[in-house]
Design an enzyme around this catalytic site. Structure first.
Site, PDB file in Angstrom:
ATOM      1  N   ASP A   1      -7.225  -1.621   3.688  1.00 28.50           N
ATOM      2  CA  ASP A   1      -6.348  -2.718   3.270  1.00 28.50           C
ATOM      3  C   ASP A   1      -6.792  -4.071   3.829  1.00 28.50           C
ATOM      4  OD1 ASP A   1      -4.557  -0.944   1.919  1.00 28.50           O
ATOM      5  OD2 ASP A   1      -3.688  -0.411   3.858  1.00 28.50           O
TER       6      ASP A   1
ATOM      7  N   ASP B   1      -1.579  -0.906   6.036  1.00 31.27           N
ATOM      8  CA  ASP B   1      -1.791  -0.381   7.390  1.00 31.27           C
ATOM      9  C   ASP B   1      -3.233   0.049   7.651  1.00 31.27           C
ATOM     10  OD1 ASP B   1      -1.716   1.797   5.611  1.00 31.27           O
ATOM     11  OD2 ASP B   1      -1.273   3.156   7.262  1.00 31.27           O
TER      12      ASP B   1
ATOM     13  N   ASP C   1       0.860  -1.167   0.000  1.00 29.89           N
ATOM     14  CA  ASP C   1       0.000   0.000   0.000  1.00 29.89           C
ATOM     15  C   ASP C   1       0.910   1.234   0.000  1.00 29.89           C
ATOM     16  OD1 ASP C   1      -2.171   1.829   1.011  1.00 29.89           O
ATOM     17  OD2 ASP C   1      -1.006   1.658   2.854  1.00 29.89           O
TER      18      ASP C   1
END
Ligand code: ADP
Ligand code: MG
Length: 292
Positions: free
Chosen positions: A241, A237, A38
């Site tokens: 996600d 995080d 990410d």
């Protein structure tokens, strides 16, 4: 597989701040050939700061910021926090908000001071027929510099733009290089726009970027790679996600991130340093070698 070597491997990993939820994940990690990271809070520090303000003609900067700040005050998004902080740091008081709606992946729709205020992406503006043609070159320039620019409209008219910048973690570039040296494919995935994502990717040496992914789309991207035969580790995080972390062969949550991400993941990387990804893979290889 001997439970003793798995135990020893997990224990050793824990000393390095890499927490495996179960021994089976140490085995699975050993097969990983693709790592998706990410962007915000994973590759970057995730603490964006307001850097640019552009106001359309016909409205004063203070008026503009007091409306935009009010609209974003209701949002829990890190981008919104950065905008509100930047505005309040400039000593500007925020107006009262009458209604608020978060549009995940796009921005916010609010009523402030009896006026409809939108803040968010090009797509948000397009879907409400806000004419943004003249500001696009300015927006693209900011994005090419790795900033995230958000457009604002008041009562259906383009009113201005705010941009925020996030810094990459100083360890990210080397951590990505280590994965590349291990012949692991690295992909960065983000809801942010393509241009900003490409610029950040270039800064850390990732040339494969999947951008403008809607919150519910991250897990789909993982599944597509799995369908193509890849063994995928997802590293993230955020709440956004979590579904992708759960679907991936191995989910790795950043320890400084949200609890939701850590619950969905198989491994927690306490240090938040992406070097832990390569470390986890190396430790799994060592453990599996001891077993065979
Ligand atoms: P990210 O992966 O960067 O967290 P999101 O899917 O949450 O991405 O958001 C995608 C894009 O939608 C952001 O880059 C931003 O342009 C826009 N956006 C999301 N939330 C907001 C908000 N509160 N205010 C303005 N823009 C927003
Ligand atoms: Mg994130």
């Amino acid at each position: 597989a001997t439970p003793t070597s798995i135990m020893a491997g997990s224990g050793r990993a824990a000393e390095f701040g890499i927490l495996f939820k179960g021994g089976e994940h140490l085995e699975t990690t050993h097969h990983i050939d693709t790592v998706i990271v990410d962007k915000t809070g994973t590759v970057t520090n995730g603490k964006p700061e307001l850097t640019d303000i552009v106001v359309a003609s016909g409205i004063g900067e203070e008026e503009f910021l007091s409306l935009i700040g009010a609209a974003e005050k209701q949002s829990e998004h890190p981008l919104a926090e950065a905008i509100v902080k930047g505005i309040q740091d400039r000593g500007i008081l925020l107006k009262g908000v009458q209604s608020f709606e978060a549009i995940p992946g796009y921005g916010v729709k609010t009523v402030v001071d009896n006026k409809e205020i939108l803040v968010g992406t090009r797509k948000l503006m397009n879907s409400y027929n806000v004419d943004i043609l003249n500001i696009l070159p300015v927006m693209e320039e900011l994005e090419a510099n790795g900033k995230t620019a958000m457009l604002a409209s008041i009562e259906g008219q383009y009113a201005g733009l705010v941009a925020v910048a996030d810094t990459v973690k100083e360890t990210s570039k080397k951590a990505i290089k280590r994965l590349h040296d291990m012949n692991i494919e690295v992909i960065m995935m983000t809801g942010d726009n393509q241009r900003t994502a490409t610029a950040i990717g270039r800064e850390v040496g990732i040339d494969h970027v999947i951008a403008e992914v809607l919150p519910e789309g991250k897990a789909e991207e993982v599944k597509k790679l799995q369908a193509a035969g890849k063994k995928v580790a997802m590293v993230g995080d955020g709440i956004n996600d979590a579904p992708a972390l759960a679907v991936a062969d191995i989910g790795m949550a950043i320890g400084t991130g949200t609890d939701v991400a850590m619950e969905a993941a198989d491994i927690t990387l306490i240090r938040g340093d992406l070097n832990s990804i390569a470390d986890a893979i190396i430790m799994s290889h060592k453990t599996m070698r001891n077993i065979k």
